[in-house]
Design a protein around this motif. Sequence first.
Motif, PDB file in Angstrom:
ATOM      1  N   LYS A  37      30.944   0.032  44.449  1.00 38.30           N
ATOM      2  CA  LYS A  37      30.081   1.078  45.009  1.00 38.30           C
ATOM      3  C   LYS A  37      30.530   2.465  44.551  1.00 38.30           C
ATOM      4  O   LYS A  37      29.713   3.289  44.127  1.00 38.30           O
ATOM      5  N   GLN A  38      31.827   2.715  44.631  1.00 41.56           N
ATOM      6  CA  GLN A  38      32.359   4.023  44.247  1.00 41.56           C
ATOM      7  C   GLN A  38      32.117   4.309  42.769  1.00 41.56           C
ATOM      8  O   GLN A  38      31.684   5.399  42.409  1.00 41.56           O
ATOM      9  N   SER A  40      29.921   2.998  40.813  1.00 44.23           N
ATOM     10  CA  SER A  40      28.498   3.047  40.452  1.00 44.23           C
ATOM     11  C   SER A  40      27.931   4.452  40.640  1.00 44.23           C
ATOM     12  O   SER A  40      26.997   4.837  39.952  1.00 44.23           O
ATOM     13  N   GLN A  41      28.520   5.202  41.554  1.00 41.59           N
ATOM     14  CA  GLN A  41      28.055   6.563  41.793  1.00 41.59           C
ATOM     15  C   GLN A  41      28.404   7.505  40.644  1.00 41.59           C
ATOM     16  O   GLN A  41      27.797   8.551  40.489  1.00 41.59           O
ATOM     17  N   ASN A  42      29.406   7.125  39.857  1.00 41.77           N
ATOM     18  CA  ASN A  42      29.859   7.964  38.747  1.00 41.77           C
ATOM     19  C   ASN A  42      29.738   7.248  37.406  1.00 41.77           C
ATOM     20  O   ASN A  42      30.436   7.612  36.455  1.00 41.77           O
ATOM     21  N   LYS A  43      28.881   6.251  37.331  1.00 39.15           N
ATOM     22  CA  LYS A  43      28.831   5.443  36.107  1.00 39.15           C
ATOM     23  C   LYS A  43      28.386   6.240  34.886  1.00 39.15           C
ATOM     24  O   LYS A  43      28.747   5.897  33.769  1.00 39.15           O
ATOM     25  N   GLU A 105      22.865  -3.106  42.653  1.00 39.58           N
ATOM     26  CA  GLU A 105      22.600  -3.270  44.089  1.00 39.58           C
ATOM     27  C   GLU A 105      22.535  -4.737  44.536  1.00 39.58           C
ATOM     28  O   GLU A 105      23.085  -5.070  45.595  1.00 39.58           O
TER      29      GLU A 105
END
Length: 125
Positions: A37-38, A40-43, A105
Amino acid sequence: MNALNMARTAYSNTTAPIRTPRGTEYEVFARISHQLKQTSQNKKTDFPAFVRALNHNRRLWTLLASDVADKDNALPKELRAQIFYLAEFTIQHTSKVLTGNANEEPLLDINRSIMRGLQGEGSAT
């Protein structure tokens, strides 16, 4: 370290709680899901970290598939088949995420469902 200090530390409280196998499995899913999750926010800015998180998740599911495929696994046959199917889906979907043809997701949803089951909230107990 002298004998008095050794005696004190031998009987002091440990910082790590004793976990059941289900608790350990939950912790692994929670840690990997959080990492996924973490990252994926900065991918877009740190794609290698996102790939590492996807790889950790895929390795977890590969391990689970191997475990439930073992004839000596004590889980009910139907549950083993369902977990194996989820592992296959996860592995295939991860490839789609890596090529940009899907998002992460569904992987997070599956992990959350497994975590609920491990906590006794789902029917996968």
